[in-house]
Design a protein around this motif. Structure first.
Motif, PDB file in Angstrom:
ATOM      1  N   CYS A 245      86.395 127.947  46.703  1.00  0.00           N
ATOM      2  CA  CYS A 245      86.501 129.227  46.005  1.00  0.00           C
ATOM      3  C   CYS A 245      85.380 130.200  46.360  1.00  0.00           C
ATOM      4  CB  CYS A 245      86.534 129.003  44.493  1.00  0.00           C
ATOM      5  SG  CYS A 245      85.186 128.009  43.876  1.00  0.00           S
ATOM      6  N   CYS A 294      86.142 123.486  37.434  1.00  0.00           N
ATOM      7  CA  CYS A 294      87.219 123.036  38.327  1.00  0.00           C
ATOM      8  C   CYS A 294      88.452 122.542  37.559  1.00  0.00           C
ATOM      9  CB  CYS A 294      86.727 121.893  39.221  1.00  0.00           C
ATOM     10  SG  CYS A 294      85.265 122.287  40.205  1.00  0.00           S
ATOM     11  N   CYS A 303      90.135 120.605  47.310  1.00  0.00           N
ATOM     12  CA  CYS A 303      88.705 120.909  47.409  1.00  0.00           C
ATOM     13  C   CYS A 303      87.913 119.820  46.681  1.00  0.00           C
ATOM     14  CB  CYS A 303      88.435 122.269  46.770  1.00  0.00           C
ATOM     15  SG  CYS A 303      86.693 122.607  46.480  1.00  0.00           S
TER      16      CYS A 303
HETATM   17  S1  SF4 Z   1      88.035 122.733  42.711  1.00  0.00           S
HETATM   18 FE1  SF4 Z   1      86.185 123.668  41.839  1.00  0.00          FE
HETATM   19  S2  SF4 Z   1      84.841 124.047  43.565  1.00  0.00           S
HETATM   20 FE2  SF4 Z   1      86.884 123.693  44.388  1.00  0.00          FE
HETATM   21  S3  SF4 Z   1      87.858 125.709  44.593  1.00  0.00           S
HETATM   22 FE3  SF4 Z   1      88.408 124.941  42.561  1.00  0.00          FE
HETATM   23  S4  SF4 Z   1      86.833 125.728  41.156  1.00  0.00           S
HETATM   24 FE4  SF4 Z   1      86.053 125.921  43.256  1.00  0.00          FE
END
Ligand code: SF4
Length: 323
Positions: A245, A294, A303
């Motif tokens: 992100c 998250c 991710c």
């Molecule tokens: S999982 Fe967490 S770190 Fe990864 S893109 Fe989503 S909010 Fe961001």
């Protein structure tokens, strides 16, 4: 899943299969635990201190190459320390090629910058991942701890460039070089890098010991990183250790999406001795965690989040979950 795996197997020549059916095809072999440089973020700092006196003999390296080739491993990445200073490096490369493996190494350019040393290496090497941490000697040498190291690695890159050769760059983003990261990436592209890996400071070895001084904030990464790919339009960019992100429109350049399983062979501690051991990594989740931000993120399955040490030390509200 990552870490040490019990190696039970019915026959010697079956491939290693991961928990989701992945076939292990890549070996990372630590050939040396010495290096002429002292990068402040070096992930191997502790192992170099602990194991520097235990040489990796040609016989041991040969056994590792042969046994993994029998298991279907197709590519070997030599690393260290600086692998090219191993006294039998050319013989080890020659054996890997004889076994039909694709060869690469991570290097600071020590030998490839010297024509008489590079001459026998380059015909046996398919790829090299050069460490370039700044767009100029002042920035790069301050991080590597050796005056002249910028000149060495850029000379090695120029000497290695040839059609068909995989000329790659790894650049580690720290507080000390983040503001010139775009210039570093532009230089890597000018020097012919077809792949540029931008690695976030990783909390291992020196990177862990100096983490508070080195690690860029999530806010600064989000400000700088999305503008970086445009600085090397002819190169492929990958971002390692960075939450997706923070990459803006370049989220698909996250290395989490392009990572291959690997078996890493290195010295490890065992009761009363050290052993040359295999560590199997099937996912790029080493030292990464998801935070409260998250929880609602639709990319959570792709991710692997932030580094665990970052989440321990600092606020992570700069993460931007995709809902
Ligand atoms: S999982 Fe967490 S770190 Fe990864 S893109 Fe989503 S909010 Fe961001």
């Amino acid at each position: 899943m990552s870490g040490l795996v019990a190696l039970g197997s019915p026959t010697k020549t079956q491939p290693w299969i991961g928990p989701e059916g992945q076939v292990m095809e890549r070996l990372e072999l630590h050939l040396t635990y010495t290096c002429p440089e002292r990068c402040v973020f070096c992930s191997e700092e502790d192992r170099m201190t602990r194991y520097g006196e235990f040489p990796v003999t040609f016989g041991r390296a040969a056994r590792v190459l042969r046994s993994h080739r029998e298991r279907g491993v197709l590519a070997v990445h030599f690393t260290g320390g600086e692998p090219s200073i191993h006294p039998r490096f050319v013989d080890i490369l020659r054996l890997a090629k004889k076994l039909g493996m694709r060869t690469s190494m991570g290097t600071i350019g020590t030998m490839l910058s010297r024509p008489e040393k590079a001459a026998p290496i380059l015909p046996l090497l398919d790829e090299a991942l050069f460490s370039l941490h700044g767009p100029d000697a002042q920035t790069h040498d301050a991080l590597t701890g050796r005056p002249g190291s910028f000149d060495t690695v850029t000379a090695a890159m120029r000497a290695s460039a040839r059609p068909g050769f995989g000329l790659f760059v790894n650049t580690v983003a720290t507080k000390g070089n983040l503001e010139v990261l775009g210039d570093t990436v532009a230089l890597a592209g000018e020097l012919g890098a077809t792949l540029i890996v931008v690695s976030n400071t990783t909390p291992e070895g020196g990177g862990l010991h100096h983490y508070p001084e080195l690690a860029p904030t999530l806010t600064d990464l989000a400000r700088v990183l999305p503008g970086v790919p445009a600085r090397a339009p002819e190169s492929v960019l990958r971002f390692f250790g960075v939450p997706m992100c923070l990459l803006g429109e370049h989220a698909m350049l996250s290395n989490d999406l392009h990572w291959d399983p690997r078996v890493t062979t290195e010295w490890a501690s065992a009761p009363g001795k050290v052993v040359f051991d295999d560590f199997y990594n099937w996912a790029p989740d080493r030292k990464r965690v998801h935070t409260a931000e998250c929880a609602p993120c639709s990319r959570r399955g792709l991710c692997t989040g932030v580094f665990d040490r970052y989440a321990e030390l600092w606020d992570t509200s700069a993460l931007r979950p995709l809902r």
